[in-house]
Design a protein around this motif. Sequence first.
Motif, short mmCIF file in Angstrom:
data_model
loop_
_atom_site.label_atom_id
_atom_site.label_comp_id
_atom_site.label_asym_id
_atom_site.label_seq_id
_atom_site.Cartn_x
_atom_site.Cartn_y
_atom_site.Cartn_z
N ALA A 65 59.60 71.47 29.42
CA ALA A 65 58.18 71.08 29.91
C ALA A 65 58.23 70.90 31.39
N GLY A 66 59.57 70.76 32.09
CA GLY A 66 59.51 70.36 33.57
C GLY A 66 59.24 69.21 33.97
N PRO A 67 59.77 68.00 33.56
CA PRO A 67 59.39 66.67 34.00
C PRO A 67 59.67 66.56 35.56
N GLN A 68 58.89 65.95 36.18
CA GLN A 68 58.86 65.84 37.68
C GLN A 68 58.60 64.39 37.97
N GLY A 69 59.30 63.86 39.23
CA GLY A 69 59.29 62.60 39.72
C GLY A 69 59.13 62.73 41.24
N THR A 70 58.89 61.59 41.84
CA THR A 70 59.35 61.47 43.45
C THR A 70 60.63 60.84 43.66
N ALA A 71 61.02 61.28 44.80
CA ALA A 71 62.66 60.68 45.45
C ALA A 71 62.46 60.80 46.95
N GLN A 72 63.08 59.75 47.41
CA GLN A 72 63.27 59.64 48.67
C GLN A 72 64.39 60.70 49.07
N VAL A 73 64.00 61.66 49.96
CA VAL A 73 64.77 62.72 50.19
C VAL A 73 65.19 63.01 51.84
N PRO A 74 66.47 62.86 52.35
CA PRO A 74 66.61 63.03 53.71
C PRO A 74 65.89 64.08 54.49
N ARG A 75 65.04 63.85 55.67
CA ARG A 75 64.68 64.84 56.24
C ARG A 75 65.72 65.76 57.06
#
Length: 323
Positions: free
Chosen positions: A72-82
């Motif tokens: 089902a493709g679970p998604q979340g938010t994460a801190q990603v380096p710019r």
Amino acid sequence: MFAHPWWFLLLIVVAALAVGYWWINRRRQRYTMRFTNLALLERVAPKGPGRWRHVPMVLVLVALVLMTIALAGPQGTAQVPRNRATVMLTIDVSLSMRATDVEPSRLQVAQTAASAFADQLPAGINLGLSSFAATPSTLVTPTTDRQAVKNAIGSLQLAESTGTGDAIRASLAAIRAFGSQIRGPEGPPPARIILLSDGKQTTPTTDPADDRGAYPAAAEARAAGVPISAISFGTEYGEIEIDGRPVSVAVADDQMREIAQVSGGDFRRASTELDLRETYANLAEQVGYEERTVDLSGRWFLAATILVLLGAATAIVTGQRLP
């Protein structure tokens, strides 16, 4: 949040398998009860593993549920380096920075904290350094070479006067020049000025609202889409000695707060070394990372695979077959 929620329809199949497994076991129990000579049955039938015989199937069913969630493709938010951003670190080196209200001195603490800030930024961030007293100096143009920036931080020297407006314009010019060199299809990289100062503007005029003052410069930064994170560093009790006389160099919060507001940035106050380190750490996270939506299905697939393997291992140990 799920990218492909329609995959949850597979849970109907999983539920059907669970019901089918229950029905088969009930049927087996009824067939056993038809064997009228129970004493003889106990002697001739091998002793089974009891409730443990259900463990393999339970593990497989749970694995199927986890696999369905993964599909089902679970998604979340994460801190990603710019990977693409420019920061100009702009530090006040006017004589007031030699005040010792923040031991050993404002400048020395500022240098230590700025070096730590350089180390905290993600490798992809281009960091530049400028200093200012009466006039600004661009010491390092934006670069990913952290050691060059740290070397320049360590070589900062005090001088007279505080030209905050000219310092903002010089940092803005460095950002524009660098942005024009690496402009991509989506335009120049996002940029920010981090301005650290303890005092009021004294040159070319004491009024920060004049044409060459700090407030018009902050407005120019806002128009260019470059917010200013203004750090007011020091205490109200700071003083230095000039010609043998003590001179108050109380921190000027109001001007720094106004600069941040006019530029569309943010204001922070630091009155101790710990405050400044925490401020820089927060800024490193703010300018160096961004929240992105990320795919979390991998961990669900991994959990499902582990449970399938455990189910197979349990079936072997208990001598069961997976229906």
